[in-house]
Motif scaffolding. Structure first.
Motif, PDB file in Angstrom:
ATOM      1  N   SER A  52       0.783  -1.194  -0.099  1.00 34.20           N
ATOM      2  CA  SER A  52       0.002  -0.086  -0.030  1.00 34.20           C
ATOM      3  C   SER A  52       1.006   1.363  -0.070  1.00 34.20           C
ATOM      4  CB  SER A  52      -0.810  -0.113   1.237  1.00 34.20           C
ATOM      5  OG  SER A  52      -1.876  -1.028   1.311  1.00 34.20           O
ATOM      6  N   ALA A  53       1.895   1.174   0.806  1.00 39.96           N
ATOM      7  CA  ALA A  53       2.791   2.320   0.877  1.00 39.96           C
ATOM      8  C   ALA A  53       3.239   2.572  -0.757  1.00 39.96           C
ATOM      9  CB  ALA A  53       4.161   1.968   1.600  1.00 39.96           C
ATOM     10  N   ARG A  54       3.735   1.470  -1.356  1.00 33.91           N
ATOM     11  CA  ARG A  54       4.411   1.603  -2.734  1.00 33.91           C
ATOM     12  C   ARG A  54       3.315   2.333  -3.790  1.00 33.91           C
ATOM     13  NH1 ARG A  54       7.374  -3.803  -1.664  1.00 33.91           N
ATOM     14  NH2 ARG A  54       9.348  -3.101  -1.762  1.00 33.91           N
ATOM     15  N   LYS A  55       1.973   2.058  -3.520  1.00 28.42           N
ATOM     16  CA  LYS A  55       1.012   2.659  -4.334  1.00 28.42           C
ATOM     17  C   LYS A  55       0.692   3.812  -3.910  1.00 28.42           C
ATOM     18  CE  LYS A  55      -1.736  -1.843  -4.731  1.00 28.42           C
ATOM     19  NZ  LYS A  55      -2.906  -2.553  -4.369  1.00 28.42           N
ATOM     20  N   LEU A  56       0.784   4.451  -2.741  1.00 24.78           N
ATOM     21  CA  LEU A  56       0.813   5.749  -2.265  1.00 24.78           C
ATOM     22  C   LEU A  56       1.945   6.635  -2.889  1.00 24.78           C
ATOM     23  CD1 LEU A  56      -0.487   5.237   1.360  1.00 24.78           C
ATOM     24  CD2 LEU A  56      -1.586   6.268  -0.519  1.00 24.78           C
ATOM     25  N   ALA A  57       3.282   5.915  -2.998  1.00 24.56           N
ATOM     26  CA  ALA A  57       4.421   6.695  -3.422  1.00 24.56           C
ATOM     27  C   ALA A  57       4.239   6.955  -4.727  1.00 24.56           C
ATOM     28  CB  ALA A  57       5.585   5.851  -3.102  1.00 24.56           C
ATOM     29  N   ASP A  58       3.578   5.919  -5.613  1.00 21.26           N
ATOM     30  CA  ASP A  58       3.621   5.887  -7.063  1.00 21.26           C
ATOM     31  C   ASP A  58       2.614   7.252  -7.355  1.00 21.26           C
ATOM     32  OD1 ASP A  58       5.346   3.821  -7.492  1.00 21.26           O
ATOM     33  OD2 ASP A  58       3.480   2.184  -7.841  1.00 21.26           O
ATOM     34  N   ALA A  59       1.415   7.255  -6.472  1.00 18.04           N
ATOM     35  CA  ALA A  59       0.877   8.434  -6.882  1.00 18.04           C
ATOM     36  C   ALA A  59       1.299   9.646  -6.431  1.00 18.04           C
ATOM     37  CB  ALA A  59      -0.537   8.359  -5.908  1.00 18.04           C
ATOM     38  N   SER A  60       2.192   9.778  -5.476  1.00 22.00           N
ATOM     39  CA  SER A  60       2.985  10.988  -5.165  1.00 22.00           C
ATOM     40  C   SER A  60       3.900  11.282  -6.331  1.00 22.00           C
ATOM     41  CB  SER A  60       3.734  10.631  -3.672  1.00 22.00           C
ATOM     42  OG  SER A  60       4.583  11.769  -3.580  1.00 22.00           O
ATOM     43  N   THR A  61       4.671  10.195  -6.711  1.00 25.09           N
ATOM     44  CA  THR A  61       5.473  10.617  -7.895  1.00 25.09           C
ATOM     45  C   THR A  61       4.964  11.260  -9.159  1.00 25.09           C
ATOM     46  OG1 THR A  61       6.968   8.616  -7.123  1.00 25.09           O
ATOM     47  CG2 THR A  61       7.250   9.307  -9.504  1.00 25.09           C
ATOM     48  N   GLU A  62       3.779  10.868  -9.483  1.00 23.54           N
ATOM     49  CA  GLU A  62       2.897  11.363 -10.646  1.00 23.54           C
ATOM     50  C   GLU A  62       2.683  12.696 -10.104  1.00 23.54           C
ATOM     51  OE1 GLU A  62       1.487  11.440 -14.351  1.00 23.54           O
ATOM     52  OE2 GLU A  62       3.091  10.125 -13.217  1.00 23.54           O
ATOM     53  N   ARG A  63       2.361  12.940  -9.051  1.00 22.77           N
ATOM     54  CA  ARG A  63       2.007  14.446  -8.581  1.00 22.77           C
ATOM     55  C   ARG A  63       3.246  15.422  -8.652  1.00 22.77           C
ATOM     56  NH1 ARG A  63      -0.993  11.681  -4.708  1.00 22.77           N
ATOM     57  NH2 ARG A  63       0.468  11.995  -2.855  1.00 22.77           N
ATOM     58  N   TYR A  64       4.243  14.865  -8.140  1.00 27.39           N
ATOM     59  CA  TYR A  64       5.539  15.805  -8.370  1.00 27.39           C
ATOM     60  C   TYR A  64       5.861  15.926  -9.694  1.00 27.39           C
ATOM     61  CZ  TYR A  64       6.911  16.187  -3.559  1.00 27.39           C
ATOM     62  OH  TYR A  64       7.002  16.398  -2.191  1.00 27.39           O
ATOM     63  N   ARG A  65       5.662  14.954 -10.633  1.00 25.21           N
ATOM     64  CA  ARG A  65       5.848  14.922 -12.153  1.00 25.21           C
ATOM     65  C   ARG A  65       4.953  16.128 -12.736  1.00 25.21           C
ATOM     66  NH1 ARG A  65       4.526  13.565 -17.057  1.00 25.21           N
ATOM     67  NH2 ARG A  65       2.606  12.400 -16.352  1.00 25.21           N
ATOM     68  N   GLN A  66       3.884  16.023 -12.273  1.00 22.91           N
ATOM     69  CA  GLN A  66       2.908  16.977 -12.894  1.00 22.91           C
ATOM     70  C   GLN A  66       2.620  18.219 -12.104  1.00 22.91           C
ATOM     71  OE1 GLN A  66      -0.866  15.182 -12.983  1.00 22.91           O
ATOM     72  NE2 GLN A  66      -0.441  13.551 -14.420  1.00 22.91           N
ATOM     73  N   GLY A  67       3.563  18.546 -11.070  1.00 21.12           N
ATOM     74  CA  GLY A  67       3.449  19.840 -10.344  1.00 21.12           C
ATOM     75  C   GLY A  67       2.180  20.018  -9.784  1.00 21.12           C
ATOM     76  N   GLN A  68       1.789  19.033  -9.081  1.00 18.47           N
ATOM     77  CA  GLN A  68       0.347  19.086  -8.357  1.00 18.47           C
ATOM     78  C   GLN A  68       0.662  18.527  -6.998  1.00 18.47           C
ATOM     79  OE1 GLN A  68      -2.613  17.189 -10.862  1.00 18.47           O
ATOM     80  NE2 GLN A  68      -2.388  18.790 -12.281  1.00 18.47           N
ATOM     81  N   VAL A  69       1.829  18.951  -6.381  1.00 18.02           N
ATOM     82  CA  VAL A  69       1.882  18.469  -5.031  1.00 18.02           C
ATOM     83  C   VAL A  69       0.948  18.976  -3.861  1.00 18.02           C
ATOM     84  CG1 VAL A  69       3.607  18.659  -2.938  1.00 18.02           C
ATOM     85  CG2 VAL A  69       4.335  18.486  -5.369  1.00 18.02           C
ATOM     86  N   LEU A  70       0.391  17.878  -3.060  1.00 16.42           N
ATOM     87  CA  LEU A  70      -0.792  18.048  -1.976  1.00 16.42           C
ATOM     88  C   LEU A  70      -0.146  18.983  -0.795  1.00 16.42           C
ATOM     89  CD1 LEU A  70      -2.315  14.913  -2.189  1.00 16.42           C
ATOM     90  CD2 LEU A  70      -2.994  16.773  -3.278  1.00 16.42           C
ATOM     91  N   SER A  71       0.920  18.888  -0.497  1.00 20.36           N
ATOM     92  CA  SER A  71       1.323  19.482   0.844  1.00 20.36           C
ATOM     93  C   SER A  71       2.797  19.432   1.045  1.00 20.36           C
ATOM     94  CB  SER A  71       0.751  18.576   1.983  1.00 20.36           C
ATOM     95  OG  SER A  71       1.489  17.368   2.188  1.00 20.36           O
ATOM     96  N   PRO A  72       3.447  20.051   2.060  1.00 18.33           N
ATOM     97  CA  PRO A  72       4.940  19.703   2.356  1.00 18.33           C
ATOM     98  C   PRO A  72       5.333  18.600   2.913  1.00 18.33           C
ATOM     99  CG  PRO A  72       3.992  21.820   3.540  1.00 18.33           C
ATOM    100  CD  PRO A  72       2.634  20.973   3.026  1.00 18.33           C
ATOM    101  N   ILE A  73       4.163  17.674   3.222  1.00 19.58           N
ATOM    102  CA  ILE A  73       4.688  16.320   3.316  1.00 19.58           C
ATOM    103  C   ILE A  73       4.256  15.170   2.433  1.00 19.58           C
ATOM    104  CG2 ILE A  73       4.411  16.696   6.076  1.00 19.58           C
ATOM    105  CD1 ILE A  73       1.780  15.354   5.959  1.00 19.58           C
TER     106      ILE A  73
END
Length: 448
Positions: A52-73
């Motif tokens: 589950s952590a890996r799935k969350l990390a993949d989603a976070s990776t995509e957000r950084y790639r698209q410049g759509q970061v959710l928060s400082p954490i």
């Protein structure tokens, strides 16, 4: 045998995420390497869910790639203490009563972490209901010693590089003390600053949600985000802060909180603490002893009442739900909790009201002193981590801030015979931003 390890500081990792030279998934895999190496020995997790952590990390990776970061954490690997409800993982409280139990909803703080894109690796081990029998987690600096309680797994997990930060709770000393024993940062906010919805209760007057982390900045970012994303009734030191950033704030004047609790320190621990005070004096910081300030001296004398008063209040408030636990599942509950419930039954309403008045009176005194001092300083534990796993350490030097509801942090500044010992900073009520700014400055000053 030591199993201490570190991840790249999350602040530096974020720079790489944004530059595309590293991704949250790659960063998580580095953390998972530390889990693979150390978890069989340290036993940090009550429940581990790496997929589950890996799935969350993949989603976070995509957000950084698209410049759509959710928060400082966003993308931060984290652990969650196992008295905090999670809808996707068991919450077992370190108790046989709750073996395999799955809540229907996340705690408010967990919901906030999800909204911010944090990566939860699993549930970290806690002592029984965060106040009873010790858990099996070991200290990464010396596996023959306790990591401290009750936030045992969270502190050991950060110290071994399994995650950058984790949620802990403190009723009397359960964030500050394990952080001290494990050589990491522990931050207990002002009482009421972070939500306890979905966190199993020990004491309504003492329970605090907080953070154990690899740095002051990471601790602040996690706590500040939770405060921002959850409802509050009052403005606190986190919600009133101007930003998620934490600029260092120079320290000018510190008050040494000297109590009879110092008698619990061994010679080496006391010498290390005194040496740190002297080093700060050499840097131009005014270190004020009680003998130099009458009001400070009077306050130090008054706080001698706190350890006994705190235990009476906590035991009295434990009548719910622990009395029912004893009636329905008594054989599954430790003798320590049996004793506390019995002790609490002997505290009547008038005694309890006197304890509340004591807390109010001391709170007035400490707020007045806080107008003059940047912070109060004292050891973060009564020495280094004890040998063995049963004794998770004395509460004496860490209970003052819990009883008074004041923000406190443990900074990993001392070494005693190769083992860590934290220095504790206690601030004024709702002065969290100021206190952690000072802590940030002191950590920077220590390395220069």
């Amino acid at each position: 045998m030591g199993l201490v390890s570190t991840l790249l500081p999350f602040r530096d990792a974020v720079v790489r995420f944004r530059a595309g030279s590293c991704s949250p998934r790659e960063y998580l895999e580095q953390a998972i390497e530390h889990v693979t190496q150390a978890e069989p020995t340290l036993e940090v997790f009550a429940h581990l869910d790496l997929e589950s952590a890996r799935k969350l990390a993949d989603a976070s990776t995509e957000r950084y790639r698209q410049g759509q970061v959710l928060s400082p954490i966003d993308g931060m690997p984290m652990g969650i203490k196992d008295i905090i409800d999670t809808s996707d993982m068991p919450t077992q409280m370190g108790s046989e009563i709750y073996a395999g139990w799955r809540p229907m909803a996340d705690a408010a703080c967990v919901q906030a972490l999800r909204l911010g894109g944090a990566l939860s690796l699993g549930k970290t081990r806690s002592t029984e209901f965060a106040i009873g029998r010790a858990t099996i987690t070991r200290n990464p600096h010396d596996t023959g010693r306790t990591p401290g309680g009750s936030s045992s797994g969270t502190a050991a997990g950060v110290a071994s590089g399994m995650f950058c930060a984790g949620l802990g709770t403190q009723t009397q000393g359960s964030i500050v003390r394990p952080a001290s024993y494990c050589g990491v940062v522990g931050y207990k906010p002002t009482w009421g600053a972070l939500p306890l919805n979905g966190v199993h209760s020990v004491s309504t007057s003492h329970d605090h949600l907080g953070v154990i982390a690899e740095s002051v900045e990471s601790a602040w970012q996690v706590a500040r985000w939770i405060a921002q994303k959850t409802p509050i009734l009052f403005r606190h030191g986190l919600n009133g802060a101007p930003d998620h950033e934490l600029p260092p704030k120079p320290v000018r004047r510190l008050a040494v909180l000297r109590t009879a609790g110092y008698s619990e320190l061994d010679e080496g621990s006391l010498a290390a603490f005194e040496g740190q005070l002297q080093a700060w004096r050499a840097k131009g910081i005014k270190i004020v002893e009680p003998c130099e300030d009458k009001a400070l001296s009077m306050f130090c004398a008054e706080v001698e009442q706190i350890p006994a008063a705190s235990m009476s209040m906590v035991a009295h408030e434990m009548q719910w739900p622990y009395l029912s636990y004893l009636e329905n599942h008594g054989k599954l509950v430790s003798e320590k909790i049996h004793h506390l419930v019995q002790q609490g039954a002997g505290v009547d309403r008038l005694q309890y009201e006197r304890l509340l008045r004591l807390r109010t009176s001391l709170g007035v005194q400490v707020q007045a002193l806080g107008e003059y001092y940047d912070a109060f300083v004292l050891p973060a534990a009564s020495g280094v981590a004890p040998v063995g796993l049963e004794n998770t350490g004395s509460r004496t030097l860490v209970v003052y801030s819990s009883f008074l509801g004041l923000p406190a942090c443990s900074l990993p500044l001392l070494q005693v015979n190769g083992l860590p010992l934290g220095v504790q900073f206690m601030g004024s009520r709702n002065g969290d931003y100021r206190l952690l700014g000072h802590a940030q400055w002191l950590m920077t000053a220590q390395s220069t």
